[in-house]
Design a protein around this motif. Structure first.
Motif, PDB file in Angstrom:
ATOM      1  N   GLY A 147       0.581  -3.989  -4.273  1.00  0.00           N
ATOM      2  CA  GLY A 147       0.218  -5.373  -3.413  1.00  0.00           C
ATOM      3  C   GLY A 147      -1.088  -6.090  -3.719  1.00  0.00           C
ATOM      4  N   TYR A 148      -1.218  -7.049  -3.389  1.00  0.00           N
ATOM      5  CA  TYR A 148      -2.500  -7.952  -3.664  1.00  0.00           C
ATOM      6  C   TYR A 148      -3.313  -7.401  -2.507  1.00  0.00           C
ATOM      7  N   MET A 158       0.897  -1.080   0.031  1.00  0.00           N
ATOM      8  CA  MET A 158       0.061  -0.024  -0.114  1.00  0.00           C
ATOM      9  C   MET A 158       0.849   1.186   0.105  1.00  0.00           C
ATOM     10  N   ASP A 159       1.989   1.327  -0.574  1.00  0.00           N
ATOM     11  CA  ASP A 159       3.073   2.266  -0.666  1.00  0.00           C
ATOM     12  C   ASP A 159       3.413   2.230  -2.140  1.00  0.00           C
ATOM     13  N   TYR A 194     -10.255   2.802  -0.361  1.00  0.00           N
ATOM     14  CA  TYR A 194      -9.833   4.109  -0.795  1.00  0.00           C
ATOM     15  C   TYR A 194      -8.241   4.388  -0.824  1.00  0.00           C
ATOM     16  N   ARG A 195      -7.599   3.564   0.207  1.00  0.00           N
ATOM     17  CA  ARG A 195      -6.032   3.611   0.076  1.00  0.00           C
ATOM     18  C   ARG A 195      -5.516   2.770  -1.184  1.00  0.00           C
ATOM     19  N   TYR A 196      -6.177   1.860  -1.517  1.00  0.00           N
ATOM     20  CA  TYR A 196      -5.794   1.053  -2.654  1.00  0.00           C
ATOM     21  C   TYR A 196      -5.861   1.862  -3.995  1.00  0.00           C
ATOM     22  N   HIS A 197      -6.903   2.637  -4.239  1.00  0.00           N
ATOM     23  CA  HIS A 197      -7.016   3.335  -5.236  1.00  0.00           C
ATOM     24  C   HIS A 197      -5.937   4.665  -5.387  1.00  0.00           C
ATOM     25  N   GLN A 198      -5.558   5.191  -4.082  1.00  0.00           N
ATOM     26  CA  GLN A 198      -4.686   6.225  -3.930  1.00  0.00           C
ATOM     27  C   GLN A 198      -3.196   5.611  -4.261  1.00  0.00           C
TER      28      GLN A 198
END
Length: 335
Positions: free
Chosen positions: A51-52, A18-19, A69-73
């Motif tokens: 990341g998956y 997630m980064d 939301y974080r995944y989209h970003q």
């Protein structure tokens, strides 16, 4: 066509989950390592960037929305600075790259693979034809334009993600294009252990191996690792810790006869697998059984394949209106 031996690298590692920027940094470091060790092509796991999304399997859709939301970003847009950095790394290291990533296209996400040549140019981008099970709550799907192979100086290259390798007609569509080097990208095999063999390493590694033997092609099967840091982020209670485990890396490289060409790493060990692909192995395998050639029976079974892109919006340009017939003046004023 493939007319010489090619050295390839296969990734088994954990992303910086997630980064986006940190995972791009790690991507470039692996590209540099592979090139320094003589590889001409490096292949990355499914949705390596960022990341998956294991959270889809661990909770309800509503509870997962903050993760969404974080995944989209942190997903990768192809017109972004991060994408340009990866392409530049391919050019700087004179290496081909097959990158698995979550593609952000405006408001939608797609499980995608990006093939970049050793000059940093895009050879192809494709999207998973149909997201698997709970993945459909996050990702869109593709069309027949994503089932293509590509003529390159290394050979005829194609790619699929994860359970696309369990779709018999999808496999056959790829075989029919005379694929020589196939990228089989996988996320990790550490989910729902003990609950179903279908998600485990034996079944899915076998799928990659069968693809090699059935299609008589080389298969590079990169596979990610679930890191302890990912477990700490994702598994907030004991139930979730039972559903997802650390490890799960089972990267492989297979020859056209199904043989293993690289010694596997331990499932929690990060690193690169290397192999040299000899095109003569394809000839030997095809001589025994070519399912789209001499070993086929098109009079009995055939595949209907639509390779066209199916765009959701088709713009029709306005045409100038024709003059009504009653407004057209005759040439003869007496009429």
């Amino acid at each position: 066509m493939m007319n010489r031996a090619v050295t390839v690298a296969c990734v088994q590692a954990a992303p910086v989950f997630m980064d986006l920027n940190a995972t791009v940094d790690k991507t470039i470091a692996l590209i540099e390592e592979a090139a320094q060790r003589g590889a001409e092509l490096i292949a990355f796991p499914e949705t390596w960037v960022p990341g998956y999304p294991w959270f889809l399997w661990l909770d309800s859709p509503a509870a997962s929305m903050p993760w969404v939301y974080r995944y989209h970003q942190n997903s990768l847009a192809l017109d972004s600075d991060q994408a340009r950095r990866i392409a530049a790394a391919a050019a700087a290291n004179d290496i081909w790259v097959a990158l698995g990533f979550s593609e952000r296209d405006n408001g939608s996400l797609y499980i995608a693979q990006w093939i970049i040549d050793n000059h940093g140019a895009t050879v192809a981008t494709r999207r998973k034809l149909k997201a698997t099970h709970v993945e459909r709550t996050l990702f869109g799907e593709s069309d027949g334009s994503s089932l293509r192979t590509h003529q390159t100086p290394l050979g005829v290259i194609g790619a699929l993600c994860c359970w696309e390798h369990l779709q018999p007609l999808t496999r056959y569509a790829m075989y029919a294009q005379h694929e020589q080097i196939h990228i089989a990208a996988w996320p990790s095999f550490s989910l729902y252990q003990g609950a179903t063999a279908a998600l485990g390493p034996e079944v899915n590694t076998a799928a990659s191996r069968l693809y090699a033997a059935e299609g008589q092609c080389f298969v590079i099967a990169p596979c990610a690792i679930v890191s302890p840091e990912m477990i700490e982020q994702l598994c907030t209670d004991e139930t979730k810790r039972q559903l997802l485990k650390a490890g799960g890396g089972h990267a492989r490289i297979f020859g056209p006869d199904g043989s293993e060409l690289a010694t596997p790493l331990a499932e929690n060990e990060e690193g690169l697998l290397f192999a040299t692909l000899d095109p003569a192995a394809i000839t030997f395998a095809k001589a025994a059984a070519d399912p789209v050639g001499h070993y086929s029976r098109p009079d009995v079974t055939r595949l209907l394949f639509n390779p066209a892109a199916n765009k959701p919006v088709v713009t029709i340009e306005p045409q100038p209106a024709a003059e009504p017939e009653w407004l057209v003046l005759p040439e003869d004023p007496q009429q």
